[in-house]
Write a protein that holds these residues in place. Structure first.
Motif, PDB file in Angstrom:
ATOM      1  N   ASP A 130       0.827  -1.213   0.000  1.00 32.37           N
ATOM      2  CA  ASP A 130       0.000   0.000   0.000  1.00 32.37           C
ATOM      3  C   ASP A 130       0.857   1.257   0.000  1.00 32.37           C
ATOM      4  OD1 ASP A 130      -0.772   0.226   3.565  1.00 32.37           O
ATOM      5  OD2 ASP A 130       1.090  -0.064   2.443  1.00 32.37           O
ATOM      6  N   HIS A 131       2.179   1.058  -0.048  1.00 34.09           N
ATOM      7  CA  HIS A 131       3.004   2.241  -0.251  1.00 34.09           C
ATOM      8  C   HIS A 131       4.342   1.795  -0.809  1.00 34.09           C
ATOM      9  CE1 HIS A 131       5.475   1.174   3.120  1.00 34.09           C
ATOM     10  NE2 HIS A 131       6.167   2.283   2.998  1.00 34.09           N
ATOM     11  N   PHE A 132       5.071   2.730  -1.387  1.00 35.54           N
ATOM     12  CA  PHE A 132       6.355   2.435  -2.001  1.00 35.54           C
ATOM     13  C   PHE A 132       7.486   2.776  -1.036  1.00 35.54           C
ATOM     14  CE2 PHE A 132       4.161   1.555  -5.780  1.00 35.54           C
ATOM     15  CZ  PHE A 132       3.309   2.608  -6.131  1.00 35.54           C
ATOM     16  N   ASP A 133       8.652   2.318  -1.355  1.00 35.46           N
ATOM     17  CA  ASP A 133       9.817   2.698  -0.544  1.00 35.46           C
ATOM     18  C   ASP A 133      10.529   3.899  -1.149  1.00 35.46           C
ATOM     19  OD1 ASP A 133      10.018   0.655   1.641  1.00 35.46           O
ATOM     20  OD2 ASP A 133       9.954  -0.691  -0.105  1.00 35.46           O
ATOM     21  N   ILE A 134      10.742   3.838  -2.475  1.00 41.48           N
ATOM     22  CA  ILE A 134      11.387   4.974  -3.150  1.00 41.48           C
ATOM     23  C   ILE A 134      10.675   5.213  -4.475  1.00 41.48           C
ATOM     24  CG2 ILE A 134      13.484   5.823  -4.290  1.00 41.48           C
ATOM     25  CD1 ILE A 134      15.124   4.277  -2.278  1.00 41.48           C
ATOM     26  N   VAL A 135      10.260   6.460  -4.682  1.00 40.93           N
ATOM     27  CA  VAL A 135       9.720   6.887  -5.971  1.00 40.93           C
ATOM     28  C   VAL A 135      10.754   7.783  -6.621  1.00 40.93           C
ATOM     29  CG1 VAL A 135       7.953   8.302  -7.094  1.00 40.93           C
ATOM     30  CG2 VAL A 135       7.299   6.737  -5.244  1.00 40.93           C
ATOM     31  N   LEU A 136      11.254   7.378  -7.771  1.00 36.32           N
ATOM     32  CA  LEU A 136      12.191   8.225  -8.526  1.00 36.32           C
ATOM     33  C   LEU A 136      11.367   9.163  -9.405  1.00 36.32           C
ATOM     34  CD1 LEU A 136      14.839   5.589  -9.729  1.00 36.32           C
ATOM     35  CD2 LEU A 136      14.920   7.043  -7.690  1.00 36.32           C
ATOM     36  N   ASP A 159      -8.845  11.019  -5.992  1.00 38.56           N
ATOM     37  CA  ASP A 159      -9.658   9.808  -5.696  1.00 38.56           C
ATOM     38  C   ASP A 159      -9.211   8.576  -6.473  1.00 38.56           C
ATOM     39  OD1 ASP A 159     -12.525  10.454  -7.928  1.00 38.56           O
ATOM     40  OD2 ASP A 159     -10.346  10.611  -8.228  1.00 38.56           O
ATOM     41  N   ARG A 160      -8.092   8.703  -7.174  1.00 41.77           N
ATOM     42  CA  ARG A 160      -7.611   7.553  -7.942  1.00 41.77           C
ATOM     43  C   ARG A 160      -6.102   7.440  -7.818  1.00 41.77           C
ATOM     44  NH1 ARG A 160      -9.643   9.448 -13.367  1.00 41.77           N
ATOM     45  NH2 ARG A 160     -10.402  11.150 -12.083  1.00 41.77           N
ATOM     46  N   ALA A 161      -5.569   6.260  -8.077  1.00 38.55           N
ATOM     47  CA  ALA A 161      -4.109   6.076  -7.986  1.00 38.55           C
ATOM     48  C   ALA A 161      -3.414   6.345  -9.314  1.00 38.55           C
ATOM     49  CB  ALA A 161      -3.808   4.634  -7.535  1.00 38.55           C
ATOM     50  N   MET A 180      -0.858  12.341  -7.777  1.00 42.79           N
ATOM     51  CA  MET A 180      -0.046  12.933  -6.706  1.00 42.79           C
ATOM     52  C   MET A 180      -0.203  12.148  -5.402  1.00 42.79           C
ATOM     53  SD  MET A 180       2.055  15.431  -7.083  1.00 42.79           S
ATOM     54  CE  MET A 180       1.580  16.771  -8.163  1.00 42.79           C
ATOM     55  N   PRO A 181      -1.446  11.801  -4.978  1.00 41.94           N
ATOM     56  CA  PRO A 181      -1.561  11.018  -3.729  1.00 41.94           C
ATOM     57  C   PRO A 181      -0.807   9.698  -3.817  1.00 41.94           C
ATOM     58  CG  PRO A 181      -3.710  11.857  -4.379  1.00 41.94           C
ATOM     59  CD  PRO A 181      -2.774  12.139  -5.521  1.00 41.94           C
ATOM     60  N   CYS A 182      -0.826   9.069  -4.993  1.00 41.72           N
ATOM     61  CA  CYS A 182      -0.132   7.783  -5.137  1.00 41.72           C
ATOM     62  C   CYS A 182       1.374   7.992  -5.102  1.00 41.72           C
ATOM     63  CB  CYS A 182      -0.568   7.107  -6.436  1.00 41.72           C
ATOM     64  SG  CYS A 182       0.003   5.409  -6.581  1.00 41.72           S
ATOM     65  N   LEU A 183       1.858   9.027  -5.767  1.00 41.05           N
ATOM     66  CA  LEU A 183       3.298   9.327  -5.736  1.00 41.05           C
ATOM     67  C   LEU A 183       3.765   9.641  -4.319  1.00 41.05           C
ATOM     68  CD1 LEU A 183       3.581  11.608  -8.903  1.00 41.05           C
ATOM     69  CD2 LEU A 183       4.511   9.273  -8.675  1.00 41.05           C
ATOM     70  N   ASN A 184       2.858  10.226  -3.530  1.00 35.99           N
ATOM     71  CA  ASN A 184       3.232  10.606  -2.161  1.00 35.99           C
ATOM     72  C   ASN A 184       3.122   9.455  -1.167  1.00 35.99           C
ATOM     73  OD1 ASN A 184       4.095  13.380  -2.170  1.00 35.99           O
ATOM     74  ND2 ASN A 184       2.000  13.944  -2.724  1.00 35.99           N
ATOM     75  N   ARG A 185       2.536   8.332  -1.633  1.00 36.02           N
ATOM     76  CA  ARG A 185       2.408   7.175  -0.709  1.00 36.02           C
ATOM     77  C   ARG A 185       3.712   6.380  -0.741  1.00 36.02           C
ATOM     78  NH1 ARG A 185      -2.992   6.865  -1.958  1.00 36.02           N
ATOM     79  NH2 ARG A 185      -2.790   5.404  -3.673  1.00 36.02           N
ATOM     80  N   PRO A 216       3.845  21.458 -10.650  1.00 37.15           N
ATOM     81  CA  PRO A 216       3.362  20.200 -10.034  1.00 37.15           C
ATOM     82  C   PRO A 216       4.334  19.547  -9.055  1.00 37.15           C
ATOM     83  CG  PRO A 216       2.659  20.301 -12.317  1.00 37.15           C
ATOM     84  CD  PRO A 216       3.557  21.487 -12.107  1.00 37.15           C
ATOM     85  N   ALA A 217       5.641  19.748  -9.244  1.00 36.12           N
ATOM     86  CA  ALA A 217       6.606  19.142  -8.295  1.00 36.12           C
ATOM     87  C   ALA A 217       6.335  19.614  -6.870  1.00 36.12           C
ATOM     88  CB  ALA A 217       8.034  19.480  -8.702  1.00 36.12           C
ATOM     89  N   ARG A 218       5.666  20.767  -6.722  1.00 34.87           N
ATOM     90  CA  ARG A 218       5.364  21.272  -5.382  1.00 34.87           C
ATOM     91  C   ARG A 218       4.279  20.438  -4.706  1.00 34.87           C
ATOM     92  NH1 ARG A 218       6.860  25.594  -3.467  1.00 34.87           N
ATOM     93  NH2 ARG A 218       4.904  26.278  -2.547  1.00 34.87           N
ATOM     94  N   GLY A 219       3.677  19.558  -5.470  1.00 35.97           N
ATOM     95  CA  GLY A 219       2.651  18.671  -4.895  1.00 35.97           C
ATOM     96  C   GLY A 219       3.248  17.451  -4.208  1.00 35.97           C
ATOM     97  N   ILE A 220       4.578  17.314  -4.331  1.00 38.05           N
ATOM     98  CA  ILE A 220       5.249  16.183  -3.666  1.00 38.05           C
ATOM     99  C   ILE A 220       5.494  16.583  -2.221  1.00 38.05           C
ATOM    100  CG2 ILE A 220       7.334  14.755  -3.569  1.00 38.05           C
ATOM    101  CD1 ILE A 220       5.407  14.050  -5.864  1.00 38.05           C
ATOM    102  N   THR A 221       4.775  15.904  -1.314  1.00 37.78           N
ATOM    103  CA  THR A 221       4.870  16.248   0.121  1.00 37.78           C
ATOM    104  C   THR A 221       5.632  15.180   0.905  1.00 37.78           C
ATOM    105  OG1 THR A 221       2.738  15.138   0.363  1.00 37.78           O
ATOM    106  CG2 THR A 221       2.710  17.556   0.082  1.00 37.78           C
ATOM    107  N   ALA A 222       5.951  14.077   0.231  1.00 36.96           N
ATOM    108  CA  ALA A 222       6.717  13.013   0.904  1.00 36.96           C
ATOM    109  C   ALA A 222       8.130  13.511   1.182  1.00 36.96           C
ATOM    110  CB  ALA A 222       6.765  11.779  -0.005  1.00 36.96           C
ATOM    111  N   THR A 223       8.808  12.844   2.103  1.00 37.39           N
ATOM    112  CA  THR A 223      10.213  13.153   2.362  1.00 37.39           C
ATOM    113  C   THR A 223      10.977  13.042   1.051  1.00 37.39           C
ATOM    114  OG1 THR A 223      10.055  12.289   4.605  1.00 37.39           O
ATOM    115  CG2 THR A 223      12.258  12.411   3.635  1.00 37.39           C
ATOM    116  N   SER A 224      11.716  14.087   0.708  1.00 39.70           N
ATOM    117  CA  SER A 224      12.331  14.128  -0.624  1.00 39.70           C
ATOM    118  C   SER A 224      13.841  14.330  -0.572  1.00 39.70           C
ATOM    119  CB  SER A 224      11.730  15.275  -1.441  1.00 39.70           C
ATOM    120  OG  SER A 224      10.340  15.091  -1.577  1.00 39.70           O
ATOM    121  N   ARG A 225      14.508  13.707  -1.533  1.00 39.29           N
ATOM    122  CA  ARG A 225      15.931  13.928  -1.738  1.00 39.29           C
ATOM    123  C   ARG A 225      16.109  14.432  -3.161  1.00 39.29           C
ATOM    124  NH1 ARG A 225      18.987   8.888   1.233  1.00 39.29           N
ATOM    125  NH2 ARG A 225      20.832  10.011   0.532  1.00 39.29           N
TER     126      ARG A 225
END
Ligand code: 6PG
Length: 236
Positions: A130-136, A159-161, A180-185, A216-225
């Protein structure tokens, strides 16, 4: 949290990121987990994959591979992001085909790009991860990530992945993209960005100003490198 590293040029960037990525995948595997890795398309991504194939480390037979976006073209098209990843990396390191999940192709079994997006959403959901470890993620000069482009409705889909894109400003026009929600999971998002042409988009992505619709990159709220070369970092 956002971590930024700046490297001399594209090759140094790719080598440094490859070492870190191999190390992270190995660390995850040492806990007994199968790392969930999402690949991106793009030019510098291809350079990264080639460098990654040369780095010893992870057991690639125990890495589950997804894509953040894909061009909705024929399966054998060189335009496909999975084609690029297979050539530069996957075909060289010995992955388990059951753990590699390419997005549907235009000449596949789905009737159209919308059906293809729904099909991939089912695959993501059905995997139980239900979530990823690393999204490139690569970054477009306009600040797009995956196939989520400025001003597009797909940027705001919650509402969709997975969504279909039919009017991509970056050819080809038809694409499939994680939302975006899926990328952030994910535990972390790792950006890979090279060249002065991306400097403005990098600065906009990392500033506190502006909207997700604009960048759109500003929509990434996950911990980022952020892995940048000096050109891409030149406006920071
Ligand atoms: C795609 C990519 C796209 C890419 C950026 C950066 O399918 O085109 O996924 O999001 O990562 O456009 O591409 P470059 O690194 O080639 O500039």
């Amino acid at each position: 949290m956002t971590e930024i590293s700046v490297h001399e040029d594209a090759d140094d960037l790719a080598r440094a990121m490859a070492l870190d990525l191999a190390d992270r995948l190995t660390t995850i595997q040492a806990t007994g987990q199968v790392p969930q890795l999402v690949l991106t398309g793009g030019t510098i991504a291809s350079t990264l994959y080639a460098a990654l194939a040369d780095v010893p480390g992870p057991d690639w037979g125990r890495v589950e591979v997804w894509w953040g976006d894909e061009r909705y073209v024929a399966a054998d098209s060189e335009d496909r992001n999975d084609a690029q990843a297979r050539t530069a990396l996957l075909d060289r390191v010995g992955v388990d085909p059951d753990l590699v999940h390419p997005m549907p192709a235009e000449d596949g079994s789905c009737t159209d790009v919308d059906a293809a997006a729904s099909s991939y959403a089912e695959t993501v959901r059905g995997s139980g991860a239900d979530h990823f470890d690393i999204v490139l993620l690569g970054l477009g000069p306009d600040g797009h990530v995956a196939s989520l482009f400025p001003g597009s409705t797909q940027v705001h889909v919650e509402d969709r992945a997975v969504v279909a894109v039919t009017d991509s400003p970056k050819p080809p026009p038809q694409r499939i993209s994680l939302t975006m929600p899926c990328l952030n999971r994910t535990e972390e998002v790792w950006f890979v960005v090279s060249g002065e042409g991306k400097a403005d988009a990098v600065a906009r992505s990392l500033s506190s100003e502006g909207t997700v619709a604009q960048t759109p990159a500003r929509g990434i709220t996950a911990t980022s490198r952020w892995y940048l070369d000096t050109g891409a970092a030149s406006l920071l």
